[in-house]
Scaffold this active site. Structure first.
Site, PDB file in Angstrom:
ATOM      1  N   ASP A  53     -78.216  38.740  38.956  1.00 16.30           N
ATOM      2  CA  ASP A  53     -79.510  38.653  39.323  1.00 16.30           C
ATOM      3  C   ASP A  53     -80.187  37.438  39.034  1.00 16.30           C
ATOM      4  O   ASP A  53     -79.884  36.928  37.740  1.00 16.30           O
ATOM      5  CB  ASP A  53     -80.402  39.977  39.175  1.00 16.30           C
ATOM      6  CG  ASP A  53     -81.546  40.187  39.831  1.00 16.30           C
ATOM      7  OD1 ASP A  53     -81.876  39.718  40.661  1.00 16.30           O
ATOM      8  OD2 ASP A  53     -82.332  41.066  39.157  1.00 16.30           O
ATOM      9  N   GLU A  97     -81.690  32.149  40.173  1.00 11.41           N
ATOM     10  CA  GLU A  97     -81.930  30.754  40.965  1.00 11.41           C
ATOM     11  C   GLU A  97     -82.205  29.550  40.065  1.00 11.41           C
ATOM     12  O   GLU A  97     -82.046  28.491  40.511  1.00 11.41           O
ATOM     13  CB  GLU A  97     -83.387  31.176  41.874  1.00 11.41           C
ATOM     14  CG  GLU A  97     -83.320  32.242  42.863  1.00 11.41           C
ATOM     15  CD  GLU A  97     -83.006  33.556  42.118  1.00 11.41           C
ATOM     16  OE1 GLU A  97     -83.498  33.694  41.183  1.00 11.41           O
ATOM     17  OE2 GLU A  97     -82.328  34.438  43.027  1.00 11.41           O
ATOM     18  N   ASP A 130     -84.810  40.772  47.585  1.00 15.47           N
ATOM     19  CA  ASP A 130     -85.791  41.818  47.506  1.00 15.47           C
ATOM     20  C   ASP A 130     -86.340  41.917  49.030  1.00 15.47           C
ATOM     21  O   ASP A 130     -87.217  41.266  49.109  1.00 15.47           O
ATOM     22  CB  ASP A 130     -86.772  41.595  46.528  1.00 15.47           C
ATOM     23  CG  ASP A 130     -86.313  41.804  45.057  1.00 15.47           C
ATOM     24  OD1 ASP A 130     -85.327  42.202  44.904  1.00 15.47           O
ATOM     25  OD2 ASP A 130     -87.066  41.114  44.340  1.00 15.47           O
TER      26      ASP A 130
END
Ligand code: MIG
Length: 811
Positions: free
Chosen positions: A413, A416, A493
């Site tokens: 997770d 980025e 999300d």
């Protein structure tokens, strides 16, 4: 809205298209040209794959890229003719290169021209007024302008939420963790694949613009007959996939950037997550509910709260005192446990992971040479420099704290990377990735989009080292082109909104058209509270995703399949059971994808590029080529429009037959979503079970809706894990179904491969056959069969036999 999370705009400067070029040299597959200090190289990598590179400032050609998996290509017979107007031809396509000024275009033997440089603007460099220290290693912005052919339509572009057709849009490629509640109007989100699939008059070609800086495409927005591919720095390197059908483009594209690995079979089952199952008893309770309620489930998740103060590679021993015992007991019940991990490493001198990472110099740096720090869940953190092979190795070794306890897979997770200061930002462009001894350090701005892929790569490689006989299971949120060879991508999300149920379809189809086939959205939606009807409808769609996991945020309503009571629980059970029964079909599609890059869920245009009506069909999709699924995406309704493309289709539940192309109104009450099966195409089904491995796959059923005509399909099986399939331990069978003047003939080919499925029988289930056959023969002997009038169902029981088998129903 989109602007708020874009990185700073490209530097001001003057664009200078390439002018007159000099031919420098050439060999069998490459031509090199010079324009002042700029080198341009054209290479035929395969008959239908060309690569063009433009290297400013006298840099030597360099095509090294995180995206590229294959560097050694077979020799290609390419022939060069002309000197000012050069034709560089393979058997499949020609690159046309004009030297004055330097312009490149392509054509195929049928005379179709594609990917032609814009005559006026071509490709070139933006000359910056005065290059500052920071921009020096980045180089100047680079640009490529192409002509848009009349009627050309653009698809792909990776993870995009806003429909399929990208013609007339502006696309940004820069990984971000978008603000909560992103919508279809958003542009770039978690991952970046700067690739377009074009269709012109039904014929396809692809263009991959390989640049890991911030990239932008203008797909005929500013001007209807021109497209633009540009980057903030680096070189122009692009690949042209000549096609001319989408499957050929995807095949070559995934040969270049890597294929989706074979998944462990258990990972195709239904998965359940929540942020977070807080302790051991909560997790056991969820497991107990699945089994007691007879709802299939293969995998449970631990989100960030299983860790000690969010320190990566640790366990909270208060809430999870004995992870190994917990995980092995769940394993006995047929559950795999997957844990999350974030890249941020807590700055804490008593935490060995941080101390070691610092001592070995494995973290990102500021320009001043200090460790770069920012805040994420654990507090102040350092960030691994995943561009350094030693960091990737080290990170992978640390996975032992999880794999030693029996963790089955890893969920990456925040890669980025996402940072908290300022809120949901990413690393500043001038953060330095030292890259390890001997490497040329890189600014973050140069490699930003690869950070997620490199983290996923270290995880996959680590898992493979720890368990060399098991297929790794790794998930990533962020990544760059080629990420599909490291991990599946889940789409971060989303929200528990009806809009997001719709949006999931174009999003996953766009990813599939861009090589990222193994993907899924959070079923039920992440942000906000779900409700019973939305969860039921979301599950009706979600069970067809390559990756099927229900997940929701901390503090939201419970979202497990039983959370909203009846009738919703029964709908979820029915759909999840259908998925479990469909696993041999999905698995066959995964094997096809692994071999050829063909997406698992496909937009209709993938199979019907000649039918322009399909270009707008973003709210229905094909699963393989046998199933067409058209979910309901609004509350309180039971009807919707469905477009059925060319072919004959049977409604899954009623058997009603339709001749495509047709626009129909489908009735799809809760629990009976609009699903159509291509006639004469076998869909293999498992017997009902609650998890993979619960019982032998016996009998395996081949479900068929026969209709006048014929169809072919395939069943692929292997051990479901491990790598023996690479040595031939698989079983592949083709099923041919022919209906001629009322006689139904189904032929199972000889089984290819050395794998022997353990079962006694195969059932052939023919549906919607309106009359009872006079007799049914297997290889000319009377078969073991019966007929049910309800549903017009012929059931033929065959003994498992790897030889050729012909079943004939006569009337
Ligand atoms: O800042 O780990 O997308 O799936 O549950 C949020 C907590 C961090 C974002 C992921 C989501 C996950 C959540 N994470």
């Amino acid at each position: 809205m989109a602007e708020i999370f874009e990185s700073p705009p490209s530097q001001e400067g003057r664009y200078q298209p390439l002018e007159r070029a000099k031919l420098l040299d050439h060999d069998d597959r490459s031509i090199r040209m010079g324009v002042g200090l700029v080198t341009v190289e054209a290479t035929a990598l395969a008959p239908d794959l060309f690569r063009i590179g433009m290297f400013p400032d006298g840099r030597p050609p360099d095509y090294t890229s995180e995206a590229v998996a294959k560097e050694d290509w077979e020799p290609v017979a390419a022939e060069m003719t002309g000197d000012e107007e050069i034709s560089f031809s393979t058997e499949a396509a020609t690159a046309h290169i004009s030297l004055n000024p330097l312009r490149v275009s392509f054509s195929d033997p049928s005379g179709r021209t594609f990917a032609a440089d814009d005559e006026e603007l071509g490709m070139g460099v933006v000359e910056l007024p005065d290059a500052d220290v920071f921009s020096a290693p980045m180089g100047s912005p680079v640009r490529l302008y192409k002509r848009r052919e009349e009627g050309e339509r653009y698809f792909g572009c990776g993870e995009r939420t806003s429909g399929l057709d990208k013609t007339g849009s502006y696309q940004v490629f820069w990984n971000v963790d978008p603000p909560a509640g992103h919508t279809a109007s958003f542009n770039n989100i978690y991952s970046s694949v700067p690739f377009t699939l074009s269709l012109v008059n039904g014929r396809a070609y692809g263009l991959f613009f390989d640049n890991t800086h911030r990239v932008e495409f203008d797909l005929a927005k500013a001007s209807v007959d021109r497209v633009y591919y540009g980057a903030e720095g680096g070189n122009v390197v692009y690949y042209v996939f000549c096609g001319s059908v989408p499957s050929d483009v995807l095949d070559r594209y995934t040969e270049l950037t890597g294929r989706t690995p074979m998944p462990p079979l258990w990972s195709l089952g239904y998965q359940q997550c929540r942020y977070s199952y807080m302790d051991e008893s909560e997790l056991r309770e969820v497991a107990r509910n699945f089994r007691e309620r007879d709802i299939p489930c293969d995998t449970l998740y631990l989100d960030i709260d299983y860790m000690d103060g969010y320190r990566v590679f640790t366990w909270n021993r208060e809430t999870f005192p004995e992870p190994e015992k917990l995980i092995s007991e769940l394993k006995e019940q047929g559950f795999n446990v997957v844990t999350i991990m974030d890249p941020g490493v807590k700055v804490d001198l008593h935490y060995p992971v941080y101390v070691e990472g610092g001592e070995r110099d494995l973290f990102c740096k500021t320009v001043q040479g200090e460790e770069f720090h920012n805040v994420v869940w654990p507090g102040i953190c350092a960030f691994p420099d995943f561009t350094n092979p030693e960091t990737r190795e080290w990170w992978g070794e640390n996975l032992r704290t999880l794999t030693d306890e029996g963790v089955a897979g890893i969920w990456c997770d925040m890669n980025e990377p996402s940072l908290f200061v300022p809120r949901q930002s990413t690393m500043p462009g001038d953060v330095v990735h030292p890259g390890g001894p001997g490497a040329e350090p890189k600014y973050h701005a140069q490699i930003h989009n690869t950070y997620g892929s490199l983290m996923a790569r270290s995880v996959r490689e680590g898992l493979l080292r720890h368990r060399p006989d098991e297929r790794p299971f790794a998930i990533t949120r962020a990544g760059y082109a080629g990420l599909q060879r490291h991990a599946l991508q889940w789409t971060g999300d989303n929200s528990s909104w009806w809009e997001h149920l719709w949006m999931s379809m174009p999003q996953l189809m766009n990813m599939g058209l861009s090589g990222v086939a193994w993907a899924g959205v959070d079923v039920g939606g992440f942000f906000d509270d779900c409700d019973g009807e939305l969860l039921a409808r979301f599950t009706e769609f979600g069970v067809f995703q390559p990756f099927c996991r229900n997940h929701t945020i901390k503090g939201s309503k419970q979202q497990e399949p039983w959370a909203f009571g009846e009738p919703y629980e029964s709908v979820c059970r029915k759909m999840i059971r259908l998925r479990q029964r469909l696993l041999p079909y999905l698995y066959t599609l995964f094997e096809e994808c692994h071999r050829t890059g063909t997406p698992i869920i496909r937009p209709l245009l993938f199979e019907y590029p000649y039918d322009e009506t399909t270009y707008a069909m973003d709210d229905e999709f094909l699963v393989g080529n046998a199933l067409l699924v058209a979910p309901i995406t609004r509350p309180g309704i039971e009807h919707r429009h469905v477009y059925l493309p060319d072919g004959t289709w049977s409604h899954l539940w009623s058997g009603e037959r339709f001749e495509g192309p047709a626009h129909i109104l489908a009735h799809a009450p809760l629990g009976e979503p609009a699903i159509y099966v291509r006639t004469n195409t076998a869909v293999p089904l498992w017997p009902e079970m609650n998890h993979v491995g619960e019982r032998p796959v016996d009998p395996l059923t081949l479900l068929l809706y026969p209709a006048e005509g014929s169809g072919e399909s395939t069943l692929y099986e292997d051990a479901g894990n491990g790598f023996a399939y690479q040595g031939g331990e698989y079983a592949r069978r083709h099923v041919l179904c022919e209906v001629l003047r009322g006689t139904i003939a189904v032929r199972l080919s000889v089984c290819e491969g050395f794998f022997t499925p353990e079962r006694e029988s195969i059932h052939l289930e023919l549906r919607a056959v309106n009359t009872r056959p006079k007799n049914v023969l297997v290889n000319d002997d009377e078969a073991d069969w019966d007929y049910e009038e309800v549903g017009g169902r012929i059931l033929v029981r065959l003994a498992e036999d790897p030889g050729e088998t012909t079943v004939e129903a006569r009337f």
